[in-house]
Scaffold this motif. Structure first.
Motif, PDB file in Angstrom:
ATOM      1  N   MET A   1     -20.089  -2.486  -2.085  1.00  0.00           N
ATOM      2  CA  MET A   1     -18.676  -2.525  -1.699  1.00  0.00           C
ATOM      3  C   MET A   1     -18.127  -3.887  -2.108  1.00  0.00           C
ATOM      4  N   HIS A   2     -17.362  -3.944  -3.185  1.00  0.00           N
ATOM      5  CA  HIS A   2     -16.988  -5.223  -3.779  1.00  0.00           C
ATOM      6  C   HIS A   2     -15.514  -5.545  -3.528  1.00  0.00           C
ATOM      7  N   THR A   3     -14.660  -5.417  -4.557  1.00  0.00           N
ATOM      8  CA  THR A   3     -13.273  -5.839  -4.371  1.00  0.00           C
ATOM      9  C   THR A   3     -12.526  -4.966  -3.360  1.00  0.00           C
ATOM     10  N   ASN A   4     -12.995  -3.748  -3.142  1.00  0.00           N
ATOM     11  CA  ASN A   4     -12.396  -2.950  -2.063  1.00  0.00           C
ATOM     12  C   ASN A   4     -12.690  -3.570  -0.702  1.00  0.00           C
ATOM     13  N   LEU A   5     -13.875  -4.170  -0.546  1.00  0.00           N
ATOM     14  CA  LEU A   5     -14.213  -4.854   0.710  1.00  0.00           C
ATOM     15  C   LEU A   5     -13.509  -6.206   0.800  1.00  0.00           C
TER      16      LEU A   5
ATOM     17  N   LEU B   1      -8.937   0.575  -3.195  1.00  0.00           N
ATOM     18  CA  LEU B   1      -8.561  -0.842  -3.161  1.00  0.00           C
ATOM     19  C   LEU B   1      -9.271  -1.669  -4.232  1.00  0.00           C
ATOM     20  N   LYS B   2     -10.223  -1.119  -4.918  1.00  0.00           N
ATOM     21  CA  LYS B   2     -10.985  -1.903  -5.890  1.00  0.00           C
ATOM     22  C   LYS B   2     -10.131  -2.254  -7.105  1.00  0.00           C
ATOM     23  N   MET B   3     -10.467  -3.372  -7.737  1.00  0.00           N
ATOM     24  CA  MET B   3      -9.826  -3.752  -8.992  1.00  0.00           C
ATOM     25  C   MET B   3     -10.330  -2.846 -10.120  1.00  0.00           C
ATOM     26  N   ASP B   4      -9.557  -2.789 -11.201  1.00  0.00           N
ATOM     27  CA  ASP B   4      -9.856  -1.841 -12.282  1.00  0.00           C
ATOM     28  C   ASP B   4     -11.229  -2.044 -12.909  1.00  0.00           C
ATOM     29  N   PHE B   5     -11.677  -3.292 -13.003  1.00  0.00           N
ATOM     30  CA  PHE B   5     -12.948  -3.577 -13.670  1.00  0.00           C
ATOM     31  C   PHE B   5     -14.158  -3.196 -12.832  1.00  0.00           C
ATOM     32  N   ASP B   6     -13.940  -2.905 -11.554  1.00  0.00           N
ATOM     33  CA  ASP B   6     -15.028  -2.903 -10.591  1.00  0.00           C
ATOM     34  C   ASP B   6     -15.818  -1.593 -10.594  1.00  0.00           C
ATOM     35  N   ASN B   7     -16.972  -1.645  -9.935  1.00  0.00           N
ATOM     36  CA  ASN B   7     -17.854  -0.489  -9.810  1.00  0.00           C
ATOM     37  C   ASN B   7     -18.390  -0.487  -8.386  1.00  0.00           C
TER      38      ASN B   7
ATOM     39  N   GLU C   1      -1.496  -6.793  -3.329  1.00  0.00           N
ATOM     40  CA  GLU C   1      -1.811  -6.448  -4.713  1.00  0.00           C
ATOM     41  C   GLU C   1      -2.428  -5.072  -4.873  1.00  0.00           C
ATOM     42  N   ALA C   2      -2.887  -4.482  -3.785  1.00  0.00           N
ATOM     43  CA  ALA C   2      -3.577  -3.198  -3.865  1.00  0.00           C
ATOM     44  C   ALA C   2      -3.066  -2.285  -2.768  1.00  0.00           C
ATOM     45  N   HIS C   3      -3.215  -0.981  -2.995  1.00  0.00           N
ATOM     46  CA  HIS C   3      -2.803   0.002  -2.002  1.00  0.00           C
ATOM     47  C   HIS C   3      -3.954   0.971  -1.766  1.00  0.00           C
ATOM     48  N   ASP C   4      -4.165   1.306  -0.497  1.00  0.00           N
ATOM     49  CA  ASP C   4      -5.221   2.266  -0.192  1.00  0.00           C
ATOM     50  C   ASP C   4      -4.736   3.685  -0.463  1.00  0.00           C
ATOM     51  N   SER C   5      -5.554   4.664  -0.147  1.00  0.00           N
ATOM     52  CA  SER C   5      -5.236   6.052  -0.469  1.00  0.00           C
ATOM     53  C   SER C   5      -3.990   6.549   0.252  1.00  0.00           C
ATOM     54  N   ALA C   6      -3.642   5.894   1.347  1.00  0.00           N
ATOM     55  CA  ALA C   6      -2.448   6.277   2.105  1.00  0.00           C
ATOM     56  C   ALA C   6      -1.207   5.507   1.649  1.00  0.00           C
ATOM     57  N   GLY C   7      -1.374   4.600   0.672  1.00  0.00           N
ATOM     58  CA  GLY C   7      -0.256   3.817   0.174  1.00  0.00           C
ATOM     59  C   GLY C   7       0.007   2.531   0.929  1.00  0.00           C
ATOM     60  N   THR C   8      -0.874   2.176   1.856  1.00  0.00           N
ATOM     61  CA  THR C   8      -0.708   0.949   2.634  1.00  0.00           C
ATOM     62  C   THR C   8      -1.083  -0.266   1.791  1.00  0.00           C
ATOM     63  N   PRO C   9      -0.249  -1.307   1.767  1.00  0.00           N
ATOM     64  CA  PRO C   9      -0.565  -2.481   0.942  1.00  0.00           C
ATOM     65  C   PRO C   9      -1.681  -3.335   1.546  1.00  0.00           C
ATOM     66  N   HIS C  10      -2.485  -3.902   0.672  1.00  0.00           N
ATOM     67  CA  HIS C  10      -3.566  -4.800   1.065  1.00  0.00           C
ATOM     68  C   HIS C  10      -3.583  -5.982   0.102  1.00  0.00           C
TER      69      HIS C  10
END
Length: 264
Positions: free
Chosen positions: A98-102, A19-25, A128-137
């Motif tokens: 735990m940043h943008t994923n949280l 779920l994290k944004m591309d820039f994130d760590n 805007e984001a999808h988890d590993s199962a493809g669920t939108p968040h």
């Protein structure tokens, strides 16, 4: 006894790194995965004062929202980040962030903010984001107050619930009822809030041009401070970690607080 890696795995189940944004760590960013943990310090940021606090209370692990670093070329005592990292590692401490994923996770930052903002009937602002199962968040939420409320009354209520020392706002002359909330820097979501028929956007780090747009388009806009709109998640993390690891002592930092001050 749970190890740092055990706690990392549990947190990544709560807030999928996908779920994290591309820039994130995010994730286990520093320390010792095999270390057995007895005490955890939860914080929004890993500052020097927070590291000192962790050492003083005998913690083995710091769990933070904001990453300790995004990218590194060197780790030396000649930079602020380098000094924090060397202090942390010398003390045998580890760090999980735990940043943008949280932000996007169910039960994460934005659900905590929506709750503190008094919302019910909460839905995603914009998937805007999808988890590993493809669920939108989503990185924001939309919901309703129990009844339309004058902005001045809502500002007073929100200031107390966010525990902020001040609010920046634009009053569009509308009662507050349907609200969009975005923890942290969410000024870019103004148009989406308008599209969804919100009368109010609650977020932070709002730039001048966004306040100007809010005035032109007739929407209430409230800047609740970056720290305050995201620190609402630290009690949530404390509760979830305590449920998962009841044998551990989970403490929210008392040394990290709102950075920006208001002179009135």
């Amino acid at each position: 006894m749970a190890t740092v890696k055990d706690i990392t795995n549990a947190l990544e189940t709560l807030a999928d790194p996908a779920l994290k944004m591309d820039f994130d760590n995010v994730g286990f960013l520093a320390g010792f995965g095999g270390t057995e943990v007895q005490k955890v310090l939860v914080t929004l940021d890993i500052t020097s004062a927070v590291i000192d606090e962790a050492i003083a209370i005998g913690a083995q692990l710091i769990v933070s929202h904001h990453p300790l670093f995004f990218s590194l070329k060197t780790v030396t005592d000649e930079t602020v980040t380098g000094r924090k990292l060397t202090k942390l590692l010398r003390a045998g401490l580890s760090a999980i962030c735990m940043h943008t994923n949280l932000d996007a996770a169910v039960g994460g930052v934005n659900d905590a903010l929506a709750s503190v903002a008094g919302l019910t009937q909460i839905t995603n602002l914009l998937d805007e984001a999808h988890d590993s199962a493809g669920t939108p968040h989503a990185y924001g939420r939309v919901g309703y107050l129990a009844e339309p409320t004058p902005l001045v009354d809502y500002l007073s209520r929100l200031k107390k619930s966010l525990k902020t020392n001040g609010l920046r706002y634009h009053d569009a002359g509308r009662p507050v009822y349907k609200i969009a909330t975005v923890g942290g820097s969410g000024g870019s979501y103004l148009e989406e809030a308008i599209t969804q028929g919100c009368d109010t956007l609650v977020t932070s780090d709002v730039k001048y041009d966004v306040f100007l747009d809010a005035r032109e388009q007739g929407i209430n806009l409230i800047d609740g401070d970056h720290f305050c709109t995201e620190n609402v998640v630290t009690p949530t993390l404390q509760k979830k970690l305590t449920e998962l690891f009841p044998e551990l002592d989970i403490i929210v930092s008392s040394q990290h607080s709102q950075t920006a001050q208001f002179y009135c």
